[in-house]
Design a protein around this motif. Structure first.
Motif, mmCIF file in Angstrom:
data_model
loop_
_atom_site.group_PDB
_atom_site.id
_atom_site.type_symbol
_atom_site.label_atom_id
_atom_site.label_comp_id
_atom_site.label_asym_id
_atom_site.label_seq_id
_atom_site.Cartn_x
_atom_site.Cartn_y
_atom_site.Cartn_z
ATOM 1 N N PRO A 1 -2.799 -40.974 41.067
ATOM 2 C CA PRO A 1 -1.528 -41.366 41.667
ATOM 3 C C PRO A 1 -1.287 -40.563 42.946
ATOM 4 N N SER A 2 -0.783 -41.224 43.975
ATOM 5 C CA SER A 2 -0.587 -40.564 45.265
ATOM 6 C C SER A 2 0.872 -40.649 45.690
ATOM 7 N N PHE A 3 1.431 -39.511 46.079
ATOM 8 C CA PHE A 3 2.785 -39.418 46.599
ATOM 9 C C PHE A 3 2.756 -39.424 48.125
ATOM 10 N N GLY A 4 3.826 -39.932 48.711
ATOM 11 C CA GLY A 4 3.983 -39.809 50.159
ATOM 12 C C GLY A 4 3.485 -41.024 50.900
ATOM 13 N N GLY A 5 2.612 -40.775 51.894
ATOM 14 C CA GLY A 5 2.191 -41.826 52.799
ATOM 15 C C GLY A 5 3.124 -41.916 53.987
ATOM 16 N N TYR A 6 2.685 -42.608 55.023
ATOM 17 C CA TYR A 6 3.411 -42.609 56.286
ATOM 18 C C TYR A 6 4.857 -43.078 56.136
ATOM 19 N N SER A 7 5.066 -44.144 55.384
ATOM 20 C CA SER A 7 6.424 -44.682 55.258
ATOM 21 C C SER A 7 7.369 -43.667 54.621
ATOM 22 N N ALA A 8 6.971 -43.096 53.484
ATOM 23 C CA ALA A 8 7.815 -42.098 52.824
ATOM 24 C C ALA A 8 7.965 -40.848 53.677
ATOM 25 N N ASP A 9 6.892 -40.471 54.356
ATOM 26 C CA ASP A 9 6.896 -39.231 55.139
ATOM 27 C C ASP A 9 7.747 -39.336 56.400
ATOM 28 N N THR A 10 8.159 -40.551 56.766
ATOM 29 C CA THR A 10 9.011 -40.730 57.938
ATOM 30 C C THR A 10 10.428 -41.161 57.576
ATOM 31 N N THR A 11 10.727 -41.239 56.280
ATOM 32 C CA THR A 11 12.066 -41.657 55.843
ATOM 33 C C THR A 11 12.710 -40.651 54.894
ATOM 34 N N ASN A 12 12.115 -39.467 54.777
ATOM 35 C CA ASN A 12 12.632 -38.410 53.913
ATOM 36 C C ASN A 12 12.696 -38.834 52.448
ATOM 37 N N THR A 13 11.761 -39.732 52.070
ATOM 38 C CA THR A 13 11.688 -40.156 50.667
ATOM 39 C C THR A 13 10.418 -39.671 49.980
ATOM 40 N N GLU A 14 9.614 -38.864 50.659
ATOM 41 C CA GLU A 14 8.542 -38.150 49.960
ATOM 42 C C GLU A 14 9.235 -37.213 48.979
ATOM 43 N N LEU A 15 8.733 -37.108 47.767
ATOM 44 C CA LEU A 15 9.462 -36.453 46.681
ATOM 45 C C LEU A 15 9.975 -35.055 47.046
ATOM 46 N N LEU B 1 3.654 -37.866 35.165
ATOM 47 C CA LEU B 1 2.494 -38.724 35.438
ATOM 48 C C LEU B 1 1.344 -38.401 34.489
ATOM 49 N N VAL B 2 1.152 -37.122 34.243
ATOM 50 C CA VAL B 2 0.071 -36.687 33.358
ATOM 51 C C VAL B 2 0.329 -37.144 31.931
ATOM 52 N N THR B 3 1.558 -36.952 31.465
ATOM 53 C CA THR B 3 1.859 -37.292 30.074
ATOM 54 C C THR B 3 2.002 -38.803 29.869
ATOM 55 N N THR B 4 2.428 -39.536 30.896
ATOM 56 C CA THR B 4 2.621 -40.974 30.763
ATOM 57 C C THR B 4 1.312 -41.741 30.843
ATOM 58 N N TYR B 5 0.469 -41.360 31.797
ATOM 59 C CA TYR B 5 -0.724 -42.153 32.083
ATOM 60 C C TYR B 5 -2.050 -41.476 31.715
ATOM 61 N N GLY B 6 -2.004 -40.194 31.362
ATOM 62 C CA GLY B 6 -3.251 -39.507 31.038
ATOM 63 C C GLY B 6 -4.140 -39.271 32.246
ATOM 64 N N VAL B 7 -3.536 -39.117 33.425
ATOM 65 C CA VAL B 7 -4.326 -38.854 34.634
ATOM 66 C C VAL B 7 -4.608 -37.361 34.743
ATOM 67 N N SER B 8 -5.616 -37.017 35.524
ATOM 68 C CA SER B 8 -5.995 -35.601 35.651
ATOM 69 C C SER B 8 -6.011 -35.118 37.099
ATOM 70 N N ARG B 9 -5.622 -35.989 38.051
ATOM 71 C CA ARG B 9 -5.466 -35.546 39.436
ATOM 72 C C ARG B 9 -4.279 -36.258 40.059
ATOM 73 N N ILE B 10 -3.550 -35.519 40.874
ATOM 74 C CA ILE B 10 -2.411 -36.047 41.623
ATOM 75 C C ILE B 10 -2.671 -35.794 43.096
ATOM 76 N N ASP B 11 -2.469 -36.823 43.904
ATOM 77 C CA ASP B 11 -2.699 -36.726 45.346
ATOM 78 C C ASP B 11 -1.363 -36.654 46.076
ATOM 79 N N LEU B 12 -1.337 -35.871 47.147
ATOM 80 C CA LEU B 12 -0.137 -35.699 47.957
ATOM 81 C C LEU B 12 -0.499 -36.016 49.400
ATOM 82 N N ASP B 13 -0.073 -37.173 49.878
ATOM 83 C CA ASP B 13 -0.386 -37.642 51.232
ATOM 84 C C ASP B 13 0.737 -37.187 52.152
ATOM 85 N N ILE B 14 0.461 -36.131 52.902
ATOM 86 C CA ILE B 14 1.497 -35.481 53.704
ATOM 87 C C ILE B 14 1.110 -35.574 55.179
#
Length: 310
Positions: free
Chosen positions: A76-90, A107-120
């Motif tokens: 799962p990836s947070f951020g990206g250009y749109s969020a990073d330009t609208t102050n909606t990145e977490l 995210l870890v407990t809900t989906y069982g993922v083992s990596r989180i990405d942060l697009d800043i």
């Protein structure tokens, strides 16, 4: 996660099934973009910033479980250009470090993922308060994972020059060091240089990653150089990027980069984005649903997928 993984980005806002496109393209791993808040000031993250798409098994849960059942996973990836330009990145939106950490943990407990990405990128990479909160939250999650016997990795996806990170990218990573936050992968976006030059995109990937390696060595002087390469990722943009034809990542470039990445032993090889991996709009730059060059459908997926190995 494998020690070396190909994990192209999936545009989660299109309404398509990530499991179906992963199967069609031959990808075992996907980076799913993006999670963000609905509005500035919120501490609740949603897929695509849409309240109808919460972090819940009802949203992408079946798809993610299907991908995992095939031996893969999603990032799962947070951020990206749109969020990073609208102050909606977490971490830009939310001023409560504990609340940010709880979102990552969910995210870890809900989906069982083992990596989180942060697009800043864009405004977020210069938001020092958000950077500090984010890194403090990463450190909290890593302590939680250690206590609960979980494996959780964090990757930062950052813009780059052809010779390495800009000073604001280095400052972000320095803040992580200062906060005791382990950054498992620094993933550079080797496209959209916007410098007016004509690029050999494969060669520029190599020089950008080499510059990043030197920057990481300065931040972590006690780390073995070979191990530092194992903390580097690169993300390409197949075909014509947002700048235009002078920055075109070709099918030959893909072969070169995949061979280089395997020989160098980097951690992650990715591209933006899976829905662009077709040749349906030759001559069009920066499209979300096609590469702008003549190519077979799923060419870049097939070129990169053998990079994945334990």
């Amino acid at each position: 996660m494998p020690d070396h993984v190909a994990a192209p980005y999936f545009e989660a806002w299109t309404g398509e099934s990530p499991a179906a496109l992963a199967a069609a393209s031959g990808n075992k791993y996907l980076t799913m973009a993006f999670l963000q808040t609905e509005a500035p000031g919120s501490c609740t993250a949603y897929w695509n910033g849409q309240p109808a798409q919460p972090i819940a098994k009802s949203t992408f849960g079946k798809d993610i479980a299907t991908i995992q059942a095939r031996g893969g996973n999603v990032i799962p990836s947070f951020g990206g250009y749109s969020a990073d330009t609208t102050n909606t990145e977490l971490a830009d939106s939310c001023t409560d470090v504990d609340a940010i950490a709880k979102v990552y943990e969910s995210l870890v407990t809900t989906y069982g993922v083992s990596r989180i990405d942060l697009d800043i990128e864009a405004d977020s990479i210069n938001n020092t308060a958000g950077i500090d909160r984010r890194n403090k939250a990463i450190a909290k999650v890593q302590r939680w994972a250690e206590r609960t016997g979980r494996s959780v990795e964090f990757s930062y996806t950052l813009p780059t020059t052809t010779t390495g990170l800009a000073p604001n990218g280095v400052a972000l990573l320095q803040n992580a060091v200062d906060n005791g936050a382990r950054v498992d992968v620094v993933n550079i976006m080797t496209f959209d240089y916007y410098d007016g030059a004509t690029h050999d995109m494969a060669e520029d990937t190599k020089t950008a990653a080499t510059g990043l390696h030197a920057q990481l060595a300065a931040l972590h002087p006690k780390k073995n150089p070979a191990k530092l390469w194992k903390t580097i990722g690169v993300t390409e943009m197949p075909g014509i990027d947002d700048f235009g034809p002078a920055e075109t990542f070709t099918t030959d470039n893909a072969v070169t980069v995949k061979k280089w990445a395997a020989a160098r032993g980097i951690n992650t090889l990715s591209f933006w984005a899976l829905q662009r991996d077709n040749g349906n709009c030759v001559g069009t730059g920066g499209a979300n649903n096609c590469s702008g060059i003549a190519q077979d459908t799923w060419y870049f997926s097939h070129a990169f997928k053998s990079f994945t190995r334990r």
